[in-house]
Design an enzyme around this catalytic site. Sequence first.
Site, PDB file in Angstrom:
ATOM      1  CG  ASP A 158       3.761  44.489  19.332  1.00  9.03           C
ATOM      2  OD1 ASP A 158       3.595  45.798  20.013  1.00  9.03           O
ATOM      3  OD2 ASP A 158       3.019  44.566  20.337  1.00  9.03           O
TER       4      ASP A 158
ATOM      5  CD  GLU B 197       8.396  42.058  23.658  1.00  8.63           C
ATOM      6  OE1 GLU B 197       8.503  42.378  25.053  1.00  8.63           O
ATOM      7  OE2 GLU B 197       8.415  43.443  23.062  1.00  8.63           O
TER       8      GLU B 197
ATOM      9  CD  GLU C  47      -0.603  48.337  19.562  1.00  7.18           C
ATOM     10  OE1 GLU C  47       0.028  49.810  19.716  1.00  7.18           O
ATOM     11  OE2 GLU C  47      -1.593  48.371  20.004  1.00  7.18           O
TER      12      GLU C  47
ATOM     13  CG  HIS D   8      -0.789  54.610  28.172  1.00  9.87           C
ATOM     14  ND1 HIS D   8      -0.564  53.056  28.871  1.00  9.87           N
ATOM     15  CD2 HIS D   8      -0.736  53.549  26.475  1.00  9.87           C
ATOM     16  CE1 HIS D   8      -0.220  52.368  28.551  1.00  9.87           C
ATOM     17  NE2 HIS D   8      -0.337  52.430  26.824  1.00  9.87           N
TER      18      HIS D   8
ATOM     19  NE  ARG E 198      -6.117  54.450  20.523  1.00 11.28           N
ATOM     20  CZ  ARG E 198      -4.885  54.030  19.940  1.00 11.28           C
ATOM     21  NH1 ARG E 198      -4.341  53.146  20.029  1.00 11.28           N
ATOM     22  NH2 ARG E 198      -4.282  54.949  19.441  1.00 11.28           N
TER      23      ARG E 198
ATOM     24  CG  HIS F 250      -0.590  59.300  28.445  1.00  8.87           C
ATOM     25  ND1 HIS F 250      -1.391  59.784  27.680  1.00  8.87           N
ATOM     26  CD2 HIS F 250      -0.430  58.626  27.399  1.00  8.87           C
ATOM     27  CE1 HIS F 250      -1.205  59.673  26.214  1.00  8.87           C
ATOM     28  NE2 HIS F 250      -0.034  58.961  26.508  1.00  8.87           N
TER      29      HIS F 250
END
Length: 364
Positions: A97, A119, A133, A203, A205, A236
């Site tokens: 994605d 996937e 995504e 990580h 957002r 990260h």
Amino acid sequence: MGTPARNLLLVSGTRPEIIKLAPLYHALKTRPDTRVQWLHTGQHGDMAEQILACFDIKPDIKLARRGSTLAEFSIGCRAQLEQVMQEPWSLAVVQGDTESAFLGALTAFYHHVPVAHVEAGLRTYNPARPFPEEILRQMIGRIARFHFPPTERARAALLKENIADKLITLTGNTVVDAQNWVITHRGIGRKIEGRGHLLVTTHRRENWGHDINEVCYALATIAERHPELQILFPVHLNPVVQQPVHAILGHVPNVKLINPLDYLEMQQALADAWLVLTDSGGLQEEAPTFGVPLLVLREETERPEALEAGCAQLVGTQRAKVVDTVEALWQNQDAWQAMARAGNPFGDGKACERIIATLERDLA
């Protein structure tokens, strides 16, 4: 030498795409009458180079990344893909994605090249989580001719969206095929004795700010209660993550803050873990291969199969719940064992075999 019956283009741009397409690439390379070319869009740079080398892959086509923003990258990538699509491809294969996957699928569509989506069918139906995504994978789903969902739930989502059953092949997730490849070719396996470490990654957002702080305070409490437990935290590189993690955990003796791990290092860290805390989608798929229970630091997941199988629990980011859940598994060996023995619901390592069987049967 005659022209191959199938001329296939694999499009990758990011680290996860490379991992999940690599075993398929190697399997396709062994097939007769098949020419397979690997295209890397440049969406990820150094990280991608590391993982390509890990899987012994040298891209046949490398696009130049243009600009620093996603918009600039997309414009440059789309223009370069136009030139690549002048060749008579039999099929374009994309995974997941990402922006690269969407651009690869879209450009192929405009050139009447059928698209295979590895996937396929993962859904939250929340456009904001994960962003962007969720919408990218839905749009790829409207373009693709071959849909390869990793699980029955993903297959059901595609059917619900009126994708014809004959266009869908339930395969399992190629991430397990990739793990089997590195176990065989790179010697990954448990190398420590005893309980093992607590492995942490965060990580996403949507967890930036308050939520990361909460997770870090939870880890500090866990570390204080159990000084014998080593907490391994690859941090990260984004300053939004680095600053609070180091501020809250930088002086805790049994918390080891390190730079992000490459793929092989992460697989070894998983193999040696007692428990994983993460907001990563990929680790939700990978930890069960090594029999390591996992706690998901999110409020929802597009991989509910892990929850249903019992190898993962959804805990969110509130410190009290994180601490209480870890403590319960520490105190209750039977509960930990039940999660560890649940198996991997995402695949059996034969996804690539099923994909190739479908393509050889149905690709004209």
